[in-house]
Enzyme design. Structure first.
Site, PDB file in Angstrom:
ATOM      1  CG  ASN A  11      -1.841   1.198   1.285  1.00 31.62           C
ATOM      2  OD1 ASN A  11      -1.467   2.309   0.931  1.00 31.62           O
ATOM      3  ND2 ASN A  11      -3.052   0.977   1.761  1.00 31.62           N
ATOM      4  CD  GLU A  39      -4.821   4.187   1.057  1.00 27.40           C
ATOM      5  OE1 GLU A  39      -5.364   5.310   1.034  1.00 27.40           O
ATOM      6  OE2 GLU A  39      -4.249   3.730   2.061  1.00 27.40           O
ATOM      7  CE1 TYR A 114      -6.697   0.317   1.605  1.00 26.98           C
ATOM      8  CE2 TYR A 114      -7.981   1.684   0.114  1.00 26.98           C
ATOM      9  CZ  TYR A 114      -7.356   1.502   1.326  1.00 26.98           C
ATOM     10  OH  TYR A 114      -7.408   2.500   2.268  1.00 26.98           O
ATOM     11  CG  ASP A 154      -4.253  -2.250   3.438  1.00 24.09           C
ATOM     12  OD1 ASP A 154      -4.604  -2.989   4.386  1.00 24.09           O
ATOM     13  OD2 ASP A 154      -4.237  -1.009   3.505  1.00 24.09           O
ATOM     14  CG  ASN A 156      -7.580  -1.745   5.795  1.00 17.20           C
ATOM     15  OD1 ASN A 156      -6.852  -1.282   6.671  1.00 17.20           O
ATOM     16  ND2 ASN A 156      -7.800  -1.124   4.658  1.00 17.20           N
ATOM     17  CG  ASP A 267       0.640   4.315   6.182  1.00 18.62           C
ATOM     18  OD1 ASP A 267       0.733   3.936   5.002  1.00 18.62           O
ATOM     19  OD2 ASP A 267      -0.434   4.711   6.678  1.00 18.62           O
ATOM     20  CG  HIS A 268       0.593  -0.156   4.400  1.00 19.76           C
ATOM     21  ND1 HIS A 268      -0.237  -1.188   4.784  1.00 19.76           N
ATOM     22  CD2 HIS A 268      -0.171   0.976   4.457  1.00 19.76           C
ATOM     23  CE1 HIS A 268      -1.436  -0.710   5.063  1.00 19.76           C
ATOM     24  NE2 HIS A 268      -1.426   0.601   4.870  1.00 19.76           N
TER      25      HIS A 268
END
Length: 277
Positions: A11, A39, A114, A154, A156, A267-268
């Site tokens: 991501n 993303e 995603y 991702d 989630n 951040d991933h």
């Protein structure tokens, strides 16, 4: 024996921003054959300009401009790709992209996905459950289409307590709700395995958990706030879910965690797996 097929997922939290922060320097020497992005938050022309002409690029942008977006970039041209997913009235744009690749005469199917982040007691959580419901329906069809299939991205959801450092503080938050985790019991449980959901599983393999074993993490996402990255207070929410036949070919599994907070470009962290097709 041919070289392994190296497949990575990440991501990027906006691919243009990721490249400004150093994604290109990570990608150039990494030897990746198929790259799945989530993303993306950019146009297809942006992806082509950033990645270069040596990549065959498939991109499914979100309905809302500047949101979500998934892509597949490959060193070989896709045989066919599909974006249709879920019920007709369900907007999955920018969240599910699958393609077939000819790997030295063997067909391999790869999905970049995603999953909605969700938010408890809001329409966002309803949409997340609709997406996970659609996955329950589609995964068997995908495995029937090709026994060498892979869903990466991702997702989630932290499936188990091993997948979140501070799991006790998150049991009532989206991403670790019992209802969400039950879907993953179904995804990875075998039909004859009583350990997951009374043997009602679909039999897909969580490559990361199989490779790491029964240990905390290793994590793939850390909040940008506070000291989460420095203290490794993370979540494992980026997955390679493989059909059993493909999972049996795994040669190596790596999470490319940045050496320091200020060296991160998302951040991933990328999850990179070698498959010996």
């Amino acid at each position: 024996m041919s070289a392994p097929l190296r497949i990575a997922t990440v991501n990027v939290n906006g691919v243009r921003a990721a490249y400004r922060k150093g994604m290109g320097e990570w990608l150039a020497p990494r030897g990746i054959d198929i790259l799945a992005l989530q993303e993306v938050r950019a146009e297809t022309d942006d992806l082509r300009a950033l990645l270069g002409d040596e990549w065959d690029i498939l991109h499914d942008p979100a309905t809302a401009k500047g949101r979500a977006g998934v892509a597949l970039a490959s060193r070989r041209k896709a045989e066919i790709h599909r974006v249709t997913f879920g019920p007709d009235d369900f907007d999955s744009a920018g969240r599910w992209l699958e393609a077939d690749y000819d790997v030295d005469g063997t067909l391999v199917t790869v999905v970049s996905t995603y999953v909605n982040s969700g938010e408890v007691d809001t329409p966002k959580q309803v949409e997340k459950y609709r997406f996970l419901d659609a996955m329950l329906v589609h995964l068997p069809a995908l495995a029937a289409h090709n026994p060498l299939s892979l869903v990466v991205g991702d997702l989630n959801v932290g499936h188990r307590t091993l997948d979140i450092k501070n799991w006790r503080g998150n049991v009532k938050r989206a991403g670790f709700l019992p209802q969400e985790r039950a879907y993953f019991d179904r995804f990875v449980g075998a039909e004859d395995d009583p350990d997951y959901n009374a043997g009602a599983g679909l039999g897909w393999v969580d490559v990361g958990r199989r490779w790491a074993g029964e240990v905390p993490g290793p994590y793939t996402w850390w909040s940008q706030r506070g000291q989460a990255f420095d203290t490794d207070t993370g979540w494992r929410i980026d997955y390679h879910l493989a059909t059993p036949a493909l999972a049996a070919t795994v040669q190596n599994y790596t999470i490319d965690r940045a050496a320091a907070y200020d060296e991160r470009w998302s951040d991933h962290a990328p999850v990179v797996v070698d498959y010996q097709i």
